[in-house]
Design a protein around this motif. Structure first.
Motif, PDB file in Angstrom:
ATOM      1  N   SER A  36       0.852  -1.183   0.000  1.00  0.00           N
ATOM      2  CA  SER A  36       0.000   0.000   0.000  1.00  0.00           C
ATOM      3  C   SER A  36       0.892   1.238   0.000  1.00  0.00           C
ATOM      4  O   SER A  36       2.114   1.154   0.189  1.00  0.00           O
ATOM      5  CB  SER A  36      -0.887   0.007   1.246  1.00  0.00           C
ATOM      6  OG  SER A  36      -0.107   0.299   2.393  1.00  0.00           O
ATOM      7  N   SER A  37       0.270   2.402  -0.166  1.00  0.00           N
ATOM      8  CA  SER A  37       1.050   3.643  -0.155  1.00  0.00           C
ATOM      9  C   SER A  37       1.744   3.850   1.181  1.00  0.00           C
ATOM     10  O   SER A  37       2.807   4.469   1.254  1.00  0.00           O
ATOM     11  CB  SER A  37       0.149   4.833  -0.475  1.00  0.00           C
ATOM     12  OG  SER A  37      -0.915   4.936   0.474  1.00  0.00           O
ATOM     13  N   ARG A  40       5.271   1.808   1.097  1.00  0.00           N
ATOM     14  CA  ARG A  40       6.140   1.865  -0.094  1.00  0.00           C
ATOM     15  C   ARG A  40       7.617   1.749   0.250  1.00  0.00           C
ATOM     16  O   ARG A  40       8.429   1.334  -0.585  1.00  0.00           O
ATOM     17  CB  ARG A  40       5.870   3.148  -0.877  1.00  0.00           C
ATOM     18  CG  ARG A  40       6.134   4.446  -0.131  1.00  0.00           C
ATOM     19  CD  ARG A  40       6.143   5.639  -1.103  1.00  0.00           C
ATOM     20  NE  ARG A  40       4.967   5.656  -1.939  1.00  0.00           N
ATOM     21  CZ  ARG A  40       3.852   6.349  -1.665  1.00  0.00           C
ATOM     22  NH1 ARG A  40       3.778   7.041  -0.534  1.00  0.00           N
ATOM     23  NH2 ARG A  40       2.842   6.333  -2.486  1.00  0.00           N
ATOM     24  N   GLN A  53       2.217  -1.701  -6.230  1.00  0.00           N
ATOM     25  CA  GLN A  53       1.307  -1.013  -5.318  1.00  0.00           C
ATOM     26  C   GLN A  53      -0.127  -1.376  -5.671  1.00  0.00           C
ATOM     27  O   GLN A  53      -0.507  -1.360  -6.837  1.00  0.00           O
ATOM     28  CB  GLN A  53       1.490   0.502  -5.390  1.00  0.00           C
ATOM     29  CG  GLN A  53       0.599   1.242  -4.398  1.00  0.00           C
ATOM     30  CD  GLN A  53       0.925   2.726  -4.290  1.00  0.00           C
ATOM     31  OE1 GLN A  53       2.035   3.145  -4.607  1.00  0.00           O
ATOM     32  NE2 GLN A  53      -0.045   3.524  -3.845  1.00  0.00           N
ATOM     33  N   PRO A  56      -4.161   2.607  -1.539  1.00  0.00           N
ATOM     34  CA  PRO A  56      -3.741   3.513  -0.462  1.00  0.00           C
ATOM     35  C   PRO A  56      -3.561   2.778   0.855  1.00  0.00           C
ATOM     36  O   PRO A  56      -3.686   1.541   0.919  1.00  0.00           O
ATOM     37  CB  PRO A  56      -4.901   4.514  -0.397  1.00  0.00           C
ATOM     38  CG  PRO A  56      -6.087   3.718  -0.843  1.00  0.00           C
ATOM     39  CD  PRO A  56      -5.579   2.771  -1.889  1.00  0.00           C
ATOM     40  N   SER A  62      -6.546  -1.848  -0.125  1.00  0.00           N
ATOM     41  CA  SER A  62      -5.255  -2.341  -0.624  1.00  0.00           C
ATOM     42  C   SER A  62      -5.108  -3.843  -0.384  1.00  0.00           C
ATOM     43  O   SER A  62      -5.476  -4.650  -1.237  1.00  0.00           O
ATOM     44  CB  SER A  62      -4.099  -1.561   0.025  1.00  0.00           C
ATOM     45  OG  SER A  62      -4.204  -1.577   1.442  1.00  0.00           O
TER      46      SER A  62
END
Length: 454
Positions: A36-37, A40, A53, A56, A62
């Motif tokens: 997910s963001s 990262r 990815q 979010p 996610s």
């Protein structure tokens, strides 16, 4: 060696994603992790051969969003998906989606997962297979009137559980009539909110019992073995803090019966892959609780005493290969203990205490294993579980394993603004004569907290 798969996607995060990546590398499989963001910059993203990815930060958008995970597998050329634990690991619908897209789900058959994932249904199946179950219901309880009748039949204390529950959530212990209906309604509401399924069932609750689970492996060739037991009795509000293998101070006849019952239950449903049968043990009595159709957080203690890589066996079984071991080959040695180090403040009711790590120096030394994805500069995400690391210590006997674990926790250096960990509380438990004499039960931690609060 020809790898079981060319490419495997790891549909998880944190320490378990990194742990699976490492075994895949040893097997010669290319690894792809989803993230997910919020993840990262995770260690798993850095270590995998590729990363995709999938959404979010929120898990629902996610790691729990099956279409994005499957699309990542298709785009990366993965032939299989390893779900780790949590998230999609016990979702039979996700396993079906994988099959429909010609992707191998590294786990049990979706039909078996659906049967055993329904805890009430699992009780019925295991009772039919001859396993002892606690007095209670084998079907979900649907009304106030029904649960009142059940309580009058089985008596107090009792425990109300979410039929689709797991991870220690969706449970309420009821010790008297006045608590019954409020707990019933609250548990149904919680089950619906957390699992999307408000059905609940009821069991008699054994006070001061031990929580013992047995690791099982099955393949598609009819081979089923158990790898011994783990004691998970050090829990706070049904959340495990310390696990060990073997379970200390249990009669040999009870240990043998746990293994026999587990193999019988797994064979009755044609279980494949890795799974865990969970039991309550009181004296020489045992009672089946549930089956977890996945790898467990505490699986390393079994690996340390048996020398068997459980993830490797999972991957092989999913590829249609036989288990590498038979029951006669399983010879546990010594004692292994696992402590879960969480970003929580024990002095504030174990409230989450995340932040950015300014210092992170894991312990080392002989027979100490640390499963973690943390590193200095990493921000502990508030979106997910608070687990930072799992410390596993092995010793030739329990006394030496405890001493080694305490030494390892003492040298663990974790710091960051606002970051607190459970290490001080874990060391208190390790030093407690009650724990050292193996006289603890599932009520141990909650009793300690009540006494501390006065």
């Amino acid at each position: 060696m020809i790898p079981p798969f060319d490419t495997v996607l790891v549909a998880n995060r944190g320490e378990i994603a990194l742990r699976v990546v490492r075994t895949l590398r040893e097997l010669g499989c290319r690894s792809v992790v989803v993230y997910s963001s919020a993840d990262r910059d995770s260690a798993a993203v850095r270590q995998a051969d590729a990363a995709v990815q999938v959404g979010p930060g929120p898990a629902k958008k996610s790691y729990l969003y099956a279409p994005a995970v499957v699309e990542a597998a298709l785009l990366s050329g993965a032939q299989a998906i390893h779900p780790g634990y949590g998230f999609l690991s016990e979702d039979p619908d996700f396993a079906e989606i994988c099959a429909n897209n010609k992707i191998t789900f590294i786990g049990p058959d979706p039909g078996i997962m659906a049967e055993l994932g329904d805890k009430a249904r699992a009780r019925k199946l295991m009772a039919n297979a001859g396993l002892p179950v606690l007095p209670g219901t084998v079907d979900p309880v649907g009304s106030d009137e029904e649960i009142v009748q059940i309580a009058s039949r089985i008596g107090f204390p009792l425990i109300i559980k979410a039929a689709a529950g797991g991870g220690g959530r969706g449970m309420s212990v009821v010790r008297g009539q006045e608590e019954l209906l409020p707990a019933f309604r609250a548990t149904r509401t919680t089950a619906q909110a957390v699992f999307g399924d408000g059905r609940v069932y009821v069991e008699r609750f054994w006070e001061n019992a031990r929580h013992v689970e047995v690791q099982v492996l099955g393949d598609t060739h009819g081979n089923i073995v158990h790898l011994g037991e783990r004691d998970c009795s050090v829990q706070r509000r049904h959340q495990k803090l310390i696990e060990e293998s073997p379970a200390p101070d249990l009669p040999p006849a009870v240990l043998a019966e746990l293994g026999r019952q587990t193999v019988a239950g797994a064979r009755a449903v044609g279980y494949t892959g890795a799974g865990t049968f969970e039991y309550i043990v009181s004296g020489d009595e045992i009672a089946f609780i549930e089956v977890n159709c996945r790898i467990q957080v505490e699986h390393p203690v079994t690996e340390q005493v048996t020398g068997i890589d459980l993830v490797r066996e999972q991957v092989r079984v999913a590829a249609g290969l036989p288990l590498t071991v038979r029951q006669r080959d399983v010879r546990p040695r010594g004692t292994a203990i696992e402590c879960r180090v969480n970003a929580e403040d024990p002095d504030r009711g174990f409230a989450p205490a995340p932040g950015t790590l300014t210092e992170f120096v894991p312990p080392g030394g002989p027979f100490v294993r640390v499963d973690t994805a943390a590193y200095p500069g990493w921000r502990i995400p508030s979106e997910y579980d608070s687990l930072i690391a799992k410390v596993i210590a092995w010793g030739p006997d329990r006394t030496q394993a405890i001493a080694r674990m305490d030494r390892a926790l003492a040298e663990f250096r974790i710091a960051g603004e606002g970051v607190r960990t459970t290490i001080p509380r874990l060391r208190e438990v390790l030093a407690d004569p009650v724990f050292r004499r193996a006289e603890h039960s599932t009520a141990y931690m909650d009793t300690r907290e009540q006494l501390a609060a006065g």
